[in-house]
Design an enzyme around this catalytic site. Structure first.
Site, short mmCIF file in Angstrom:
data_model
loop_
_atom_site.label_atom_id
_atom_site.label_comp_id
_atom_site.label_asym_id
_atom_site.label_seq_id
_atom_site.Cartn_x
_atom_site.Cartn_y
_atom_site.Cartn_z
N ASP A 124 0.80 -1.23 0.00
CA ASP A 124 0.00 0.00 0.00
C ASP A 124 0.83 1.27 0.00
O ASP A 124 0.27 2.37 -0.08
CB ASP A 124 -0.93 0.01 1.22
N ASP A 183 -5.55 -4.91 -6.41
CA ASP A 183 -5.33 -3.52 -5.96
C ASP A 183 -3.86 -3.10 -6.14
O ASP A 183 -3.54 -1.93 -6.31
CB ASP A 183 -5.67 -3.34 -4.47
N1 GLY Z 1 -6.92 -1.65 -1.29
C1 GLY Z 1 -7.94 -1.83 -0.40
C2 GLY Z 1 -9.31 -1.66 -0.93
O1 GLY Z 1 -9.56 -1.33 -2.06
O2 GLY Z 1 -10.18 -1.88 -0.12
#
Ligand code: GLY
Length: 410
Positions: A124, A183
């Site tokens: 992230d 993601d």
């Molecule tokens: N990357 C986390 C989400 O989209 O919830």
């Protein structure tokens, strides 16, 4: 601003919300194209909500994430969402040139510096730091921001496994060998930027390997997507294709699909790779072909109780922003019209009133339905991508925003 101007703005907002733009199931059909004044009005609305947010955050060292039962929900600086609020402040500064936004953007960006540390262990980092420090650097050119970004890119690159060809997404989930989530496509931009701005040039190849491996294993033949692929960390073989935030392993989690559209579009922009473009278009077509009538997806395209399932407006915001860029890369005006239709629907039915104490813009988002977490709430990243999409439309009219990402890096 004079009372008269303010009243005109309220009138345009009311018009957007009440009339004129009727989205239709066929997102290819021309319905409503946001014009300059409407875009400016919606950006003004964003500014008003951010002003409210700053009041809520007075004397706090935490960042906004959602709003529940009349209270702001905040996070500490290591949450994956922390880059979005400073990113919005930088966007408002670049849009308006008003130093009041710059001062706040600097303050909230600086709070995140701790995240650059090499032992920070999550994919992230791109969301957290490229949306905050990345914009700070693109707008100001200050070397301090660049140094922080380069150090963060080193942390992110440490998660790359060459035997697999992807970066590990969630190192703390030990029941998987080497998990990679869709993601994660969003965090490759930081690696590419670093490779071409004084970091290790190998990072660009890592990012492309990651994207192509994701194309191979996350994206199904019909361009729907798996959320999580677990690889054997020694052999690189796929061990499982599953979900974490979607309805089922074989279903398509709406926000995951949106991350894919956005991530592959960005990778095509940054590398010129036509495989990425093919996937971006395929994933966009799947997304648009499976939307409900008002063009805002349910939280999972296969959620069993549709139409009585929560929406995820954040997925609509992310996809709309990506579709504006995809138009430029494909030359296909269909995607621009689809972006306009989605944004018009959001403006019509998914905005909190401007005067409400709630400092968020977009209603009806869903964070993680299987965990019953953040269901039908506002989420900071929905607001971020809504504002970004508006600025991208603005940029088409008048190209001047360096913070948007759609300019090739200098
Ligand atoms: N990357 C986390 C989400 O989209 O919830």
């Amino acid at each position: 601003m004079s009372i008269k101007t303010y009243c005109v703005i309220l009138l345009i907002l009311a018009t957007l919300q009440n009339t004129g733009c009727t989205p239709h199931q066929d997102s290819n059909e021309v319905t409503h194209t946001l014009e300059g004044e409407e875009i400016d009005t919606l950006i003004f609305f964003a500014g008003q909500k951010l002003e409210k947010m700053l009041v809520w955050l007075e004397n706090k060292q935490e960042l906004p994430r959602s709003y529940s039962q009349g209270q702001l929900v905040t996070t500490n600086r290591s949450d994956w969402t922390v880059g979005f609020f400073p990113g919005m402040l930088w966007y408002m500064y670049e849009y308006s040139g008003d130093d009041k936004w710059k001062r706040q953007a600097e303050k909230w960006t600086d709070l995140l510096e701790v995240n650059k540390s090499l032992d920070w262990n999550t994919h992230d980092l791109g969301f957290m730091m490229f949306n905050s420090y990345g914009k700070a650097y693109h707008i100001t050119g200050q070397p301090g921001y660049k140094a922080t970004l380069l150090q963060t890119a080193d942390s992110l690159a440490a998660l790359f496994n060459p035997k697999v060809g992807t970066t590990l997404s969630w190192p703390w989930k030990k029941h998987w060998s080497h998990n990679t989530i869709i993601d994660n496509m969003m965090n490759l931009e930081l690696l590419i930027w670093a490779a071409t701005n004084g970091g290790d040039p190998i990072y660009e190849d890592m990012a492309l390997q990651h994207a192509l491996k994701t194309k191979e294993n996350h994206v199904r033949n019909d361009f729907s997507s798996f959320h999580v692929v677990d690889y054997d960390k020694e052999t690189g073989a796929v061990r499982a294709s599953v979900t974490a935030q979607g309805f089922a392993d074989e279903s398509t989690w709406s926000r995951g699909q949106a991350w894919g559209i956005y991530g592959f579009t960005m990778m095509c922009r940054e590398t010129g790779n036509l495989g990425c473009l093919e996937v971006a278009e395929g994933m966009a077509n799947f997304f648009l072909d499976h939307l409900p009538e008002d063009l805002v997806p349910y939280w999972d395209f296969n959620a069993p109780g549709i139409p009585n399932e929560p929406r995820d407006a954040s997925a609509a915001c992310i996809a709309a922003s990506a579709l504006v860029e995809l138009t430029g890369l494909t030359g296909n005006a269909y995607y621009l019209q689809a972006a306009n239709n989605i944004l018009s629907s959001l403006a019509q039915n998914y905005l909190y009133p401007i005067r409400e104490e709630n400092p968020f813009m977009i209603k009806h988002c869903t964070g993680a339905k299987p965990a019953n977490s953040e269901v039908d709430v506002p989420l900071i990243y929905a607001d971020y991508y809504f504002l970004e999409a508006l600025l991208r439309l603005k940029h088409l009219e008048e190209p001047r925003f360096v913070s948007l990402g759609i300019n090739k890096r200098s």
